[in-house]
Write a protein that holds these residues in place. Structure first.
Motif, PDB file in Angstrom:
ATOM      1  N   ASP A  49      -4.201   3.789   0.687  1.00 37.67           N
ATOM      2  CA  ASP A  49      -3.930   2.437   0.189  1.00 37.67           C
ATOM      3  C   ASP A  49      -4.911   1.982  -0.889  1.00 37.67           C
ATOM      4  OD1 ASP A  49      -1.818   2.202   1.884  1.00 37.67           O
ATOM      5  OD2 ASP A  49      -2.736   0.770   3.265  1.00 37.67           O
ATOM      6  N   SER A  50      -6.035   2.681  -1.037  1.00 35.19           N
ATOM      7  CA  SER A  50      -7.074   2.226  -1.979  1.00 35.19           C
ATOM      8  C   SER A  50      -6.497   2.024  -3.380  1.00 35.19           C
ATOM      9  CB  SER A  50      -8.212   3.244  -2.040  1.00 35.19           C
ATOM     10  OG  SER A  50      -8.878   3.314  -0.802  1.00 35.19           O
ATOM     11  N   GLY A  56       0.817  -1.207   0.000  1.00 33.62           N
ATOM     12  CA  GLY A  56       0.000   0.000   0.000  1.00 33.62           C
ATOM     13  C   GLY A  56       0.852   1.258   0.000  1.00 33.62           C
ATOM     14  N   HIS A  92      -7.515  -3.374  -3.333  1.00 29.53           N
ATOM     15  CA  HIS A  92      -7.828  -2.882  -1.998  1.00 29.53           C
ATOM     16  C   HIS A  92      -8.835  -1.739  -2.078  1.00 29.53           C
ATOM     17  CE1 HIS A  92      -6.953  -2.446   2.280  1.00 29.53           C
ATOM     18  NE2 HIS A  92      -7.032  -1.135   2.102  1.00 29.53           N
ATOM     19  N   GLY A 102     -10.521  -0.261   4.809  1.00 26.80           N
ATOM     20  CA  GLY A 102     -10.147  -1.017   5.997  1.00 26.80           C
ATOM     21  C   GLY A 102     -10.661  -0.341   7.253  1.00 26.80           C
ATOM     22  N   ALA A 157      -9.799  -5.724   6.314  1.00 24.62           N
ATOM     23  CA  ALA A 157      -9.828  -4.899   5.107  1.00 24.62           C
ATOM     24  C   ALA A 157     -10.806  -5.501   4.111  1.00 24.62           C
ATOM     25  CB  ALA A 157      -8.431  -4.799   4.505  1.00 24.62           C
ATOM     26  N   SER A 172      -4.680  -1.627   6.472  1.00 26.68           N
ATOM     27  CA  SER A 172      -5.152  -0.547   5.605  1.00 26.68           C
ATOM     28  C   SER A 172      -4.956   0.799   6.279  1.00 26.68           C
ATOM     29  CB  SER A 172      -6.633  -0.750   5.291  1.00 26.68           C
ATOM     30  OG  SER A 172      -7.147   0.331   4.535  1.00 26.68           O
TER      31      SER A 172
END
Length: 388
Positions: A57-58, A5, A79, A82, A91, A53
């Motif tokens: 990080d998405s 991430g 991802h 989270g 997450a 998370s």
């Protein structure tokens, strides 16, 4: 599984639950949305207190790990979100296939090329007569003009490409008519850069007007079926239509100030005006267009340049089929200097258009009543320059 991430760095997890549905309220204008995916918890063989998370990080890719602990080449998910802190760390990741479907993309060049190849090779993949629900068949030609049809190499008389079809005049080396469908709900904005105009492999070169007429002058290679009208459907299919539109069978010589949309796009805006004036069912239209050939068309470099073009828009509103016919005239004073002296756009009846062009339209269109007050050609008030 493992991901890297932007904020949390490299983290390890295991799948806890599949087919998880997360509800998130995105606020005014969007409201509550359901996001599908799967739940990930910390890998017990690693530090179970690590954050799976953090903000930023998405979109990170979760990859499966093989039995020997090495990272595989198989993507598990993307991802999504989270824990915001507190409680058991977990997450949520989205399945790649669902994301790719929403974005209409693929990471596989082979798949992309396969779809395009299938679109190009599909039988009858051109104009769809049932596109509007009613049977709006392809145009035909009068008996005299039918003798002038340039034969297709497969033995037919109609050339089919992605989302459009056409019939060529052997003597004029241009299309008599082009028919195409527009699906406004799935249009894609695709670039035309690097796409070259080329001779159509379905027609003998002697029956096509190639680059020889366009060099060192102000004549444009004008699309008859607008490129932007054809780029709809799945991205690979839309790209195939984008490229098919550059075959010379779909091109006619036009003065640049008449053709270029950057100068106002009047002729192309005829279709846009339909959307403005009426509620077109499902944003779908079937369109027909082409040049009008006259014996006294100005000759230039051994070919005669059409001074008139026509277009018919067919669509449904509240289930009722409607057709509107237009004729655009450009008066060329001296073609050698390529001066555009004057242009006018007329709305005409289908009967008059057939009389002028020799093109005969489907019974479903011919049966439509004449627009109220349209007993003779009506000048369409417009401003700016025009584009085909």
């Amino acid at each position: 599984m493992v991901k890297s991430g932007r904020t949390s760095g490299v983290t390890y997890g295991v799948v806890r639950r599949v087919d998880v549905l997360t509800k998130i309220d995105y606020g005014e204008g969007y409201g509550e949305q359901n996001i599908g995916g799967f739940e990930i918890g910390p890998d017990p063989s690693r530090d179970e207190t690590m954050e799976l998370s953090e903000g930023g990080d998405s979109g990170a890719v979760w990859m499966f790990r093989s039995g020997n602990g090495r990272t595989s080449r198989v993507m598990a998910g993307l991802h999504f979100a989270g824990d915001a802190g507190g409680g058991a760390e977990s997450a949520i990741a989205c399945l790649p296939a669902s994301v790719f479907e929403k974005l209409d993309i693929s990471l596989s060049p082979t798949t992309y090329e396969t779809v395009r190849a299938e679109a190009a090779a599909a039988p009858g993949h051109g104009y769809d007569a049932g596109f509007l629900g009613d049977d709006v068949a392809l145009p035909t030609l009068s008996a005299d003009l039918a003798k002038d049809i340039a034969p297709v190499k497969d033995g037919g008389e109609v050339v089919h490409h992605t989302h459009f079809s056409l019939t060529m005049s052997a003597s004029r080396r241009l299309a008599r008519w082009v028919a195409w469908n527009i699906d406004g709900e799935s249009l894609k904005k695709l670039s035309r850069s690097s796409i070259k105009f080329q001779l159509d492999p379905q027609i003998e070169a002697e029956h096509q007007m190639g680059d020889e007429v366009y060099k060192a002058n102000d004549l444009d290679r004008g699309h008859l079926a607008r490129r932007a009208d054809l780029t709809w459907g799945p991205r690979a299919e839309a790209q195939q239509a984008n490229e098919d539109s550059f075959y010379f069978t779909n091109i006619s010589p036009q003065i640049n100030s008449f053709n270029q949309s950057s100068r106002g796009g009047l002729w192309g805006r005829l279709e846009d005006a339909v959307y403005d004036e009426v509620e077109v069912d499902r944003l779908r239209l079937s369109v027909f267009g082409g040049p009008v050939f006259h014996d006294d068309d100005r000759e230039y470099r051994g070919v005669r340049i059409p001074r008139e073009f026509w277009k018919v828009l067919a669509y449904t509103t509240d289930g009722q089929l409607t057709a509107k016919a237009f004729l655009l005239t450009q008066n060329l004073d001296q073609l050698e200097t390529l001066d555009l002296q004057e242009f006018k756009t007329y709305q005409v009846t289908l009967d008059e258009l057939s009389e002028r062009t020799g093109v005969q339209f489907a019974p479903a269109l011919a049966e439509q009543p004449v627009p109220e007050g349209l007993t003779e050609p009506r000048v369409v008030e417009t401003s700016g320059d025009v584009a085909w």
